[in-house]
Design a protein around this motif. Structure first.
Motif, PDB file in Angstrom:
ATOM      1  N   GLU A  87       8.472   5.899   8.406  1.00  0.00           N
ATOM      2  CA  GLU A  87       7.512   7.106   7.928  1.00  0.00           C
ATOM      3  C   GLU A  87       6.248   6.479   8.347  1.00  0.00           C
ATOM      4  O   GLU A  87       5.604   7.591   8.932  1.00  0.00           O
ATOM      5  CB  GLU A  87       7.925   8.026   7.137  1.00  0.00           C
ATOM      6  CG  GLU A  87       9.127   8.222   7.510  1.00  0.00           C
ATOM      7  CD  GLU A  87       9.800   9.061   8.658  1.00  0.00           C
ATOM      8  OE1 GLU A  87       9.038  10.032   8.530  1.00  0.00           O
ATOM      9  OE2 GLU A  87      11.021   9.248   9.416  1.00  0.00           O
ATOM     10  N   ALA A  88       5.741   6.128   7.024  1.00  0.00           N
ATOM     11  CA  ALA A  88       4.053   5.670   7.269  1.00  0.00           C
ATOM     12  C   ALA A  88       3.450   5.083   9.025  1.00  0.00           C
ATOM     13  O   ALA A  88       2.638   5.679   9.054  1.00  0.00           O
ATOM     14  CB  ALA A  88       3.500   4.530   5.802  1.00  0.00           C
ATOM     15  N   SER A  89       4.674   4.055   9.181  1.00  0.00           N
ATOM     16  CA  SER A  89       3.598   3.578  10.401  1.00  0.00           C
ATOM     17  C   SER A  89       3.936   4.633  12.156  1.00  0.00           C
ATOM     18  O   SER A  89       2.908   4.731  12.785  1.00  0.00           O
ATOM     19  CB  SER A  89       4.615   2.782  11.054  1.00  0.00           C
ATOM     20  OG  SER A  89       4.389   2.018  12.143  1.00  0.00           O
ATOM     21  N   ARG A  90       4.964   5.532  11.647  1.00  0.00           N
ATOM     22  CA  ARG A  90       4.722   6.048  12.603  1.00  0.00           C
ATOM     23  C   ARG A  90       3.710   7.101  12.564  1.00  0.00           C
ATOM     24  O   ARG A  90       3.222   8.182  13.295  1.00  0.00           O
ATOM     25  CB  ARG A  90       6.549   7.764  12.291  1.00  0.00           C
ATOM     26  CG  ARG A  90       7.184   7.290  13.472  1.00  0.00           C
ATOM     27  CD  ARG A  90       8.599   8.154  13.102  1.00  0.00           C
ATOM     28  NE  ARG A  90       9.206   8.078  12.528  1.00  0.00           N
ATOM     29  CZ  ARG A  90      10.121   6.985  11.735  1.00  0.00           C
ATOM     30  NH1 ARG A  90      10.930   6.221  12.001  1.00  0.00           N
ATOM     31  NH2 ARG A  90      10.427   7.724  10.718  1.00  0.00           N
ATOM     32  N   GLU A  91       3.487   8.091  11.219  1.00  0.00           N
ATOM     33  CA  GLU A  91       1.969   9.122  10.805  1.00  0.00           C
ATOM     34  C   GLU A  91       0.596   7.477  12.050  1.00  0.00           C
ATOM     35  O   GLU A  91       0.194   8.894  12.322  1.00  0.00           O
ATOM     36  CB  GLU A  91       2.123   8.869   9.487  1.00  0.00           C
ATOM     37  CG  GLU A  91       2.510   9.624   8.729  1.00  0.00           C
ATOM     38  CD  GLU A  91       2.442   9.562   6.984  1.00  0.00           C
ATOM     39  OE1 GLU A  91       0.860   9.465   7.188  1.00  0.00           O
ATOM     40  OE2 GLU A  91       3.549   9.874   6.534  1.00  0.00           O
TER      41      GLU A  91
ATOM     42  N   SER B 131       1.279  -1.237  -0.032  1.00  0.00           N
ATOM     43  CA  SER B 131      -0.126   0.146  -0.053  1.00  0.00           C
ATOM     44  C   SER B 131       0.775   1.045   0.251  1.00  0.00           C
ATOM     45  O   SER B 131       0.189   1.990  -0.667  1.00  0.00           O
ATOM     46  CB  SER B 131      -1.207  -0.016   1.361  1.00  0.00           C
ATOM     47  OG  SER B 131      -1.989  -0.594   1.248  1.00  0.00           O
ATOM     48  N   VAL B 132       2.435   1.523   0.519  1.00  0.00           N
ATOM     49  CA  VAL B 132       2.998   2.177   0.653  1.00  0.00           C
ATOM     50  C   VAL B 132       3.640   2.483  -0.012  1.00  0.00           C
ATOM     51  O   VAL B 132       3.825   3.748  -1.194  1.00  0.00           O
ATOM     52  CB  VAL B 132       3.911   2.377   2.131  1.00  0.00           C
ATOM     53  CG1 VAL B 132       4.579   3.341   2.342  1.00  0.00           C
ATOM     54  CG2 VAL B 132       3.225   2.063   2.905  1.00  0.00           C
TER      55      VAL B 132
ATOM     56  N   ILE C  64      -6.901   7.063   7.953  1.00  0.00           N
ATOM     57  CA  ILE C  64      -7.806   6.460   5.329  1.00  0.00           C
ATOM     58  C   ILE C  64      -7.172   7.999   5.662  1.00  0.00           C
ATOM     59  O   ILE C  64      -6.762   7.823   3.620  1.00  0.00           O
ATOM     60  CB  ILE C  64      -8.856   5.971   5.688  1.00  0.00           C
ATOM     61  CG1 ILE C  64      -8.939   4.312   6.020  1.00  0.00           C
ATOM     62  CG2 ILE C  64      -9.288   5.855   4.003  1.00  0.00           C
ATOM     63  CD1 ILE C  64      -9.702   4.074   5.382  1.00  0.00           C
ATOM     64  N   LYS C  65      -7.603   8.910   5.286  1.00  0.00           N
ATOM     65  CA  LYS C  65      -8.023  10.255   5.359  1.00  0.00           C
ATOM     66  C   LYS C  65      -6.761  11.009   4.983  1.00  0.00           C
ATOM     67  O   LYS C  65      -6.368  11.607   4.554  1.00  0.00           O
ATOM     68  CB  LYS C  65      -8.679  11.139   5.307  1.00  0.00           C
ATOM     69  CG  LYS C  65      -9.141  12.415   5.567  1.00  0.00           C
ATOM     70  CD  LYS C  65      -9.896  13.642   6.420  1.00  0.00           C
ATOM     71  CE  LYS C  65     -10.379  14.989   5.953  1.00  0.00           C
ATOM     72  NZ  LYS C  65     -11.342  15.512   6.658  1.00  0.00           N
ATOM     73  N   GLU C  66      -6.307  11.091   5.875  1.00  0.00           N
ATOM     74  CA  GLU C  66      -4.125  11.575   5.932  1.00  0.00           C
ATOM     75  C   GLU C  66      -3.470  10.754   5.959  1.00  0.00           C
ATOM     76  O   GLU C  66      -1.939  10.816   5.488  1.00  0.00           O
ATOM     77  CB  GLU C  66      -4.499  11.795   7.691  1.00  0.00           C
ATOM     78  CG  GLU C  66      -5.611  12.438   8.746  1.00  0.00           C
ATOM     79  CD  GLU C  66      -4.728  13.315   9.757  1.00  0.00           C
ATOM     80  OE1 GLU C  66      -3.896  12.690  10.194  1.00  0.00           O
ATOM     81  OE2 GLU C  66      -5.895  13.561  10.499  1.00  0.00           O
ATOM     82  N   THR C  67      -3.829   9.399   5.437  1.00  0.00           N
ATOM     83  CA  THR C  67      -2.695   8.668   5.329  1.00  0.00           C
ATOM     84  C   THR C  67      -2.681   8.101   3.858  1.00  0.00           C
ATOM     85  O   THR C  67      -1.410   7.882   3.432  1.00  0.00           O
ATOM     86  CB  THR C  67      -1.939   7.045   6.336  1.00  0.00           C
ATOM     87  OG1 THR C  67      -3.421   6.780   5.707  1.00  0.00           O
ATOM     88  CG2 THR C  67      -1.531   7.825   7.648  1.00  0.00           C
ATOM     89  N   GLU C  68      -3.549   8.098   3.407  1.00  0.00           N
ATOM     90  CA  GLU C  68      -4.228   7.365   2.306  1.00  0.00           C
ATOM     91  C   GLU C  68      -3.593   6.333   1.687  1.00  0.00           C
ATOM     92  O   GLU C  68      -3.840   5.201   0.978  1.00  0.00           O
ATOM     93  CB  GLU C  68      -3.243   8.168   0.819  1.00  0.00           C
ATOM     94  CG  GLU C  68      -4.011  10.291   0.996  1.00  0.00           C
ATOM     95  CD  GLU C  68      -3.027  10.469  -0.533  1.00  0.00           C
ATOM     96  OE1 GLU C  68      -2.942   9.951  -1.059  1.00  0.00           O
ATOM     97  OE2 GLU C  68      -2.862  11.565   0.274  1.00  0.00           O
ATOM     98  N   LEU C  69      -3.612   5.349   2.902  1.00  0.00           N
ATOM     99  CA  LEU C  69      -3.974   3.703   3.425  1.00  0.00           C
ATOM    100  C   LEU C  69      -5.086   3.399   3.526  1.00  0.00           C
ATOM    101  O   LEU C  69      -5.372   3.699   4.684  1.00  0.00           O
ATOM    102  CB  LEU C  69      -2.738   3.554   4.242  1.00  0.00           C
ATOM    103  CG  LEU C  69      -1.299   4.180   4.285  1.00  0.00           C
ATOM    104  CD1 LEU C  69      -0.369   4.016   5.527  1.00  0.00           C
ATOM    105  CD2 LEU C  69      -0.470   3.917   2.616  1.00  0.00           C
TER     106      LEU C  69
ATOM    107  N   ASP D 175       3.060  -2.327  11.786  1.00  0.00           N
ATOM    108  CA  ASP D 175       1.707  -2.095  10.826  1.00  0.00           C
ATOM    109  C   ASP D 175       0.329  -2.773  11.520  1.00  0.00           C
ATOM    110  O   ASP D 175      -1.041  -2.450  10.734  1.00  0.00           O
ATOM    111  CB  ASP D 175       1.542  -2.911   9.169  1.00  0.00           C
ATOM    112  CG  ASP D 175       1.397  -3.826   9.168  1.00  0.00           C
ATOM    113  OD1 ASP D 175       2.197  -4.824  10.504  1.00  0.00           O
ATOM    114  OD2 ASP D 175       0.951  -5.213   8.322  1.00  0.00           O
ATOM    115  N   GLU D 176       0.596  -3.075  12.937  1.00  0.00           N
ATOM    116  CA  GLU D 176      -0.746  -3.682  13.746  1.00  0.00           C
ATOM    117  C   GLU D 176      -0.669  -2.858  15.393  1.00  0.00           C
ATOM    118  O   GLU D 176       0.048  -2.981  15.522  1.00  0.00           O
ATOM    119  CB  GLU D 176      -0.510  -4.798  12.995  1.00  0.00           C
ATOM    120  CG  GLU D 176      -1.739  -6.194  14.529  1.00  0.00           C
ATOM    121  CD  GLU D 176      -0.815  -7.462  14.446  1.00  0.00           C
ATOM    122  OE1 GLU D 176      -2.116  -8.507  14.664  1.00  0.00           O
ATOM    123  OE2 GLU D 176      -0.186  -7.973  14.699  1.00  0.00           O
TER     124      GLU D 176
END
Length: 387
Positions: free
Chosen positions: A76-80, A11-12, A125-130, A98-99
């Motif tokens: 970085e995505a995980s920290r977000e 996804s990232v 979903i809104k802020e990370t687009e994931l 991721d969990e």
């Protein structure tokens, strides 16, 4: 509440490369010798799954696109995601990159827990687009199993009292932590669904599995008293490389180790961390693995860490044996900024680190690096630094 980011690495990658959307993706190392770290749902349809060898994965799905992976982007995505969760819920546990498990006990006095869970998911979903899925239940086990049923990109609530009804039609292999050996024994007795397991007497399970029989009996009924372990900072960071061809050249190995150590020390400074233990991991061609470590003074500076890692290589490596995998780990971390060494450091050294970190943070890791860390055969001209 159990949260799981769907096919997180994939996804990232798709977020930064939309051309990968809808295609079979396999993320891992070398296509011949690596291991699948993650794969898209399109690849899973062909039997590909995490942990299998890349060679087997591409036999099952030869048209899949191979992506090496970018752990900096994933971190970085995980920290977000962690930051959003930290701001919205009272207590949570980060089970992996991721969990997450979230304890919403008592929130029903103020608002509906399912509504809050939905709000957490929608904000992520809104802020990370994931894409992200969650399960809500009375305990960790059923919540995790509900998440698995909600995937991909969905949500599911199992009200208290309906756990056995929810679990009954699922295969026994869906129980988290139930190993293949245990499942095989249960299959031999004709027990394939969790509903079959629910009808078995506890005495039978204790006779066949001993103390583990109680654990199996509880899981089949959705009984789980495990508590949420509050999130805490990690105590180590590491990186490793599996080579497509075994390496026995010391200079090449040192070059790779310099690059890896530089990457980790930069990450330490970015996260305002210091390490007091460094270690090296070596795996030979026959999969024999060795580790060597040593205690050091708290630091996040490469000019201290790199010589230490080189010395560990000399101590750990039998120079007559080619290496298949090599890794570096920095551990026993604590919060703090790099402390200037009055006897060794100078103002130029400190400013150099600050400049490197600013450039690499803005333009990406390895924009500026030591010449010694630029791997042989792939070196580019770097006008900023030289060893």
């Amino acid at each position: 509440m159990h949260i799981d980011l769907d096919s997180f690495f994939v996804s990232v990658e798709r977020k930064f490369n939309p051309e990968l959307i809808g295609k079979a993706i396999i993320i891992g190392g070398d296509a011949r010798r690596g291991v699948v770290a993650s794969c898209s749902y399109e690849a899973r349809k062909f039997g590909v799954h995490s942990g299998m060898s890349s060679r087997d994965a591409f036999k099952l799905c030869p048209h899949a696109i191979s992506v090496r992976g970018n752990h900096h982007l994933y971190s970085e995505a995980s920290r977000e995601v962690t930051k959003i969760i930290d701001e919205m819920v009272p207590l949570y546990q980060k089970a992996s990159v991721d969990e997450f498990y979230i304890d919403l006990t008592g929130t029903d006095r103020f608002f509906d827990p399912y509504t809050l869970a939905s709000q957490v998911r929608q904000r992520i979903i809104k802020e990370t687009e994931l894409p992200i899925s969650f399960g809500l239940a009375s305990g960790k086990t059923v919540a995790k199993m509900a998440t698995n049923r909600a995937k991909p990109n969905g949500q599911l609530f199992v009200p208290h009292g309906s756990e056995m009804q929810f679990l009954a039609p699922l295969p026994i292999s869906a129980i988290p932590g139930l190993g293949e050996s245990t499942a095989s024994k249960l299959y031999a007795y004709g027990i394939e669904k969790i509903g079959d397991l629910q009808r078995v007497e506890l005495r039978f399970l204790e006779t066949v599995f001993g103390k583990a029989g109680n654990w199996i009996w509880d899981k089949a009924r959705g009984i789980d008293h495990a508590e949420i372990v509050p999130h805490s900072d990690r105590k180590s960071i590491s990186t490793e490389r599996t080579f497509s061809t075994n390496i026995s050249d010391g200079r090449t190995l040192e070059s790779i180790l310099v690059s890896m150590t530089e990457e980790l020390s930069s990450k330490l400074r970015r996260e305002n961390k210091l390490a007091s233990c460094l270690a090296i991991k070596i795996r030979y061609a026959n999969f024999e693995t060795h580790m060597q470590q040593e205690k050091i003074a708290l630091t996040s500076a490469e000019h201290i860490l790199i010589p230490g890692i080189k010395n560990l290589l000399k101590r750990a490596w039998n120079h007559h044996r080619p290496i298949r995998l090599i890794g570096v780990r920095l551990s026993q971390l604590c919060t703090g900024s790099y402390q200037i060494n009055l006897f060794e450091d100078n103002e130029q050294q400190i400013k150099l680190y600050q400049a490197m970190d600013q450039i690499n943070f803005r333009f990406g890791d390895k924009t500026v690096c030591r010449a010694a860390g630029m791997e042989i055969g792939t070196r580019n001209f770097n006008p900023f630094l030289k060893e």
